[in-house]
Design a protein around this motif. Structure first.
Motif, mmCIF file in Angstrom:
data_model
loop_
_atom_site.group_PDB
_atom_site.id
_atom_site.type_symbol
_atom_site.label_atom_id
_atom_site.label_comp_id
_atom_site.label_asym_id
_atom_site.label_seq_id
_atom_site.Cartn_x
_atom_site.Cartn_y
_atom_site.Cartn_z
ATOM 1 N N ASN A 256 0.518 -1.219 0.541
ATOM 2 C CA ASN A 256 0.112 0.097 0.362
ATOM 3 C C ASN A 256 1.309 1.132 -0.500
ATOM 4 N N SER A 257 2.176 1.448 -0.238
ATOM 5 C CA SER A 257 3.157 2.271 -0.259
ATOM 6 C C SER A 257 4.754 2.093 -0.526
ATOM 7 N N GLY A 258 5.119 2.989 -1.395
ATOM 8 C CA GLY A 258 6.578 2.456 -1.539
ATOM 9 C C GLY A 258 7.238 2.617 -0.498
ATOM 10 N N ALA B 291 7.087 -0.377 0.878
ATOM 11 C CA ALA B 291 7.398 -1.633 -0.131
ATOM 12 C C ALA B 291 9.720 -1.770 0.264
ATOM 13 N N LEU B 292 10.134 -0.828 0.817
ATOM 14 C CA LEU B 292 11.386 -0.654 1.316
ATOM 15 C C LEU B 292 10.994 -1.395 2.156
ATOM 16 N N HIS B 293 10.439 -0.627 3.827
ATOM 17 C CA HIS B 293 10.061 -1.422 4.699
ATOM 18 C C HIS B 293 10.734 -3.280 5.021
ATOM 19 N N THR C 107 17.629 12.290 -0.147
ATOM 20 C CA THR C 107 16.581 10.715 -1.305
ATOM 21 C C THR C 107 15.289 11.354 0.013
ATOM 22 N N PHE C 108 14.151 11.865 0.097
ATOM 23 C CA PHE C 108 13.312 10.856 0.267
ATOM 24 C C PHE C 108 12.998 10.577 1.463
ATOM 25 N N SER C 109 12.853 10.497 2.700
ATOM 26 C CA SER C 109 12.623 10.662 4.283
ATOM 27 C C SER C 109 12.173 8.808 4.186
ATOM 28 N N ALA C 110 11.614 8.033 3.933
ATOM 29 C CA ALA C 110 10.932 6.657 3.675
ATOM 30 C C ALA C 110 12.759 5.944 3.770
ATOM 31 N N THR C 111 13.534 6.337 2.797
ATOM 32 C CA THR C 111 14.460 5.305 2.318
ATOM 33 C C THR C 111 15.420 5.224 3.844
ATOM 34 N N ALA C 112 15.392 5.956 4.228
ATOM 35 C CA ALA C 112 15.991 6.287 5.944
ATOM 36 C C ALA C 112 15.184 5.447 6.873
ATOM 37 N N CYS D 244 20.150 2.093 -3.066
ATOM 38 C CA CYS D 244 20.328 3.036 -4.059
ATOM 39 C C CYS D 244 19.032 3.471 -5.227
ATOM 40 N N VAL D 245 18.983 5.342 -5.060
ATOM 41 C CA VAL D 245 17.908 5.540 -4.944
ATOM 42 C C VAL D 245 17.604 6.597 -5.973
ATOM 43 N N HIS D 246 17.578 5.815 -7.211
ATOM 44 C CA HIS D 246 17.716 6.889 -8.838
ATOM 45 C C HIS D 246 16.968 8.644 -8.974
ATOM 46 N N GLU E 220 17.552 -2.078 -4.650
ATOM 47 C CA GLU E 220 16.981 -0.311 -5.276
ATOM 48 C C GLU E 220 15.311 0.240 -5.271
ATOM 49 N N ASP E 221 15.607 2.032 -4.462
ATOM 50 C CA ASP E 221 14.634 2.220 -4.817
ATOM 51 C C ASP E 221 14.488 3.070 -5.765
ATOM 52 N N SER E 222 13.047 2.331 -6.317
ATOM 53 C CA SER E 222 12.433 2.811 -7.722
ATOM 54 C C SER E 222 11.395 4.362 -7.450
ATOM 55 N N ALA E 223 11.747 4.499 -5.950
ATOM 56 C CA ALA E 223 9.692 5.050 -6.953
ATOM 57 C C ALA E 223 10.308 6.321 -7.544
ATOM 58 N N GLU E 224 11.622 7.190 -8.027
ATOM 59 C CA GLU E 224 11.323 8.189 -8.856
ATOM 60 C C GLU E 224 11.264 7.501 -9.822
ATOM 61 N N SER E 225 11.412 5.985 -10.143
ATOM 62 C CA SER E 225 11.514 5.769 -11.639
ATOM 63 C C SER E 225 10.366 4.778 -12.375
ATOM 64 N N PHE F 158 9.000 0.426 -6.141
ATOM 65 C CA PHE F 158 8.122 1.195 -6.813
ATOM 66 C C PHE F 158 7.736 2.159 -5.670
ATOM 67 N N SER F 159 7.127 3.501 -5.793
ATOM 68 C CA SER F 159 6.006 3.356 -5.549
ATOM 69 C C SER F 159 4.603 4.112 -6.622
ATOM 70 N N PHE F 160 3.781 4.341 -6.491
ATOM 71 C CA PHE F 160 2.497 4.339 -6.827
ATOM 72 C C PHE F 160 1.870 5.571 -6.129
ATOM 73 N N GLU F 161 2.409 6.171 -5.089
ATOM 74 C CA GLU F 161 1.766 7.354 -4.630
ATOM 75 C C GLU F 161 0.756 8.820 -5.955
ATOM 76 N N GLU F 162 0.457 9.388 -5.311
ATOM 77 C CA GLU F 162 -0.350 10.404 -6.257
ATOM 78 C C GLU F 162 0.254 11.503 -7.570
ATOM 79 N N HIS G 39 13.644 19.385 -3.287
ATOM 80 C CA HIS G 39 14.041 18.048 -3.298
ATOM 81 C C HIS G 39 15.253 17.456 -3.437
ATOM 82 N N PHE G 40 16.011 17.133 -2.024
ATOM 83 C CA PHE G 40 14.784 17.096 -0.965
ATOM 84 C C PHE G 40 15.918 18.279 0.294
ATOM 85 N N VAL G 41 15.763 18.272 1.035
ATOM 86 C CA VAL G 41 16.730 18.620 2.350
ATOM 87 C C VAL G 41 17.562 17.580 2.784
HETATM 88 C C1 LIG Z 1 13.043 8.046 -3.275
HETATM 89 C C2 LIG Z 1 11.491 8.156 -2.442
HETATM 90 N N1 LIG Z 1 11.870 6.551 -1.578
HETATM 91 C C3 LIG Z 1 10.385 6.279 -1.224
HETATM 92 C C4 LIG Z 1 8.991 6.495 -1.520
HETATM 93 C C5 LIG Z 1 7.603 6.437 -0.962
HETATM 94 O O1 LIG Z 1 7.202 6.065 -1.565
HETATM 95 P P1 LIG Z 1 5.596 6.283 -1.087
HETATM 96 O O2 LIG Z 1 4.962 7.988 -1.199
HETATM 97 O O3 LIG Z 1 4.634 5.836 -1.647
HETATM 98 O O4 LIG Z 1 5.746 5.529 0.556
HETATM 99 C C6 LIG Z 1 9.207 7.757 -2.366
HETATM 100 C C7 LIG Z 1 8.260 8.602 -1.898
HETATM 101 O O5 LIG Z 1 7.032 9.437 -2.297
HETATM 102 C C8 LIG Z 1 10.212 8.115 -2.976
HETATM 103 O O6 LIG Z 1 10.298 9.538 -3.292
#
Ligand SMILES: Cc1ncc(COP(=O)(O)O)c(C=O)c1O
Length: 386
Positions: A54-56, A59-61, A81-86, A126-128, A152-157, A176-180, A325-327
């Protein structure tokens, strides 16, 4: 000019019709469409298996969790990177080790990666970034030698090819992420792609409460004469799982979006060409990424300027939405304690980056309006007139 959004999902009657079918069947939760979307997505990326979640972030977790790493081990992650990676690292009781990014494309810096590696590292994410591929041809063999699980954190690709190989197939597990706002969307949602059958089975279970049977398959077994005396209802919980599964409403969207992905990426490429051509002669504004457009799937149009805050303010007045994108993560309170000194590129580059409106349905007239504003800003700032 009316307000120009930074991102906008591209959804239409096809998605709506597919959702209507879900309504008509009155099976909204985890069901046949999730399984179908998983199979189609795995086929599209080129991995044996895919697990829809239900979210990227989920998926990472789970892609870290399924490895059973001992608590306290380290995971190498890029500092921008987006905070979810860490966050996914912390969820698993692991420690993020921040690696500098490359100044010319914001992906993880291979030289710094080698420096930051220590024997207690167990994985590397690795984040693309922005859809620009990380240097997987160097990173993959190195990670293998170091026996690191490569994610691979391919959320943005989604859908791009790098050095002849699809993004999402360069690693042990890809997320991968499919958020809006992403390349394709299910409102919120994500996918884990991999080739390892055992881990796939574990991920399926972890994504649904740790149960050892698929709820949709269990449901199907609950009908029919032959099954009268089978214990179709039985399941066993072997591990602590999560409620991370995707549902049929989301999958209905995803299946239609997947059909459109080539068009989306093609439209993104065309808009980028227009943007890049429009800014090529500007003195104070340069593209953040090298934008190699062939077989690409860029999520961001980002520029670099020494006058970032001035540009953001200027565009705000012109009704153009922007973001950064991003602090860098080590700047945030929760990650400060994991900061190490040498993140030179990160500290320099992040102060210059600005994301501009970019999505498949962004009209040429709006791109041209934005370009005119950028040109005026560039002229004025050169004359110290802002
Ligand atoms: C690099 C990166 N990783 C992870 C996520 C997390 O994905 P989600 O918002 O679907 O949880 C995002 C985007 O939101 C992202 O840009």
């Amino acid at each position: 000019m009316k307000k120009i959004r930074l991102f906008k999902p591209s959804v239409g009657k096809e998605e709506l019709n597919n959702i209507k079918k879900v309504f008509n069947r009155s099976w909204l939760g985890y069901g046949p469409l999730v399984n179908k979307f998983e199979k189609k997505f795995a086929g599209f990326i080129g991995t044996k298996y895919a697990v829809a979640v239900n979210s990227g972030t989920a998926a990472l977790h789970l892609s870290l969790l399924c490895n059973n790493f001992p608590k306290g081990k380290k995971v190498l992650v890029p500092s921008i990177t987006f905070s979810a990676t860490a966050a996914s690292v912390l969820y698993c009781g692991l420690i993020p080790k921040f690696v500098d990014v490359r100044e010319d494309d914001l992906t993880i810096d291979f030289n710094d990666l080698k420096k930051k590696y220590s024997n207690d590292c167990v994985a590397l994410i690795c984040v693309h970034m922005g859809g620009h591929p990380s240097q997987m041809e160097k990173i993959r063999p190195w990670a293998k030698r170091k026996k690191l699980i490569l994610i691979e954190d391919s959320a943005e690709s989604c859908g791009s090819i790098y050095k002849g190989k699809k993004i999402g197939t360069w690693s042990d597990i890809s997320c991968f992420s499919f958020e809006e706002k992403k390349i394709i969307t299910t409102g919120d949602g994500g996918m884990i792609c991999l080739n390892d059958k055992k881990k796939y089975e574990k991920l399926k279970s972890l994504s649904f409460h740790g149960w050892d049977t698929d709820p949709w398959k269990r449901h199907n077994k609950s009908f029919g004469k032959n099954n009268r005396f089978t214990n179709h209802w039985a399941y066993e919980i072997k591990t602590l799982g999560y409620k991370y599964n995707m549902n049929d409403l989301m999958a209905a969207l995803g299946l239609e979006q997947l059909k459109k992905i080539k068009t989306f990426n093609y439209k993104r490429e065309k808009i980028l060409k227009r943007y890049l051509n429009g800014i090529k002669d500007l003195k104070n504004i340069k593209p953040t990424y090298p934008y190699k457009l062939k077989n690409s799937s860029y999520w961001l149009f980002s520029v670099k300027t020494k006058f970032r805050d001035e540009l953001i303010n200027y565009l705000k007045i012109k009704n153009i939405s922007t973001a950064v994108h991003f602090v860098p993560l080590p700047y945030n309170k929760i990650y400060k304690k994991y900061k190490n000194n040498s993140l030179k590129n990160t500290m320099r580059v992040w102060k210059q980056i600005v994301s501009l409106p970019f999505f498949p349905d962004l009209e040429n007239k709006k791109v041209d309006y934005i370009l005119n504003c950028l040109k005026t800003f560039d002229r004025k700032i050169s004359k110290n007139n802002i």
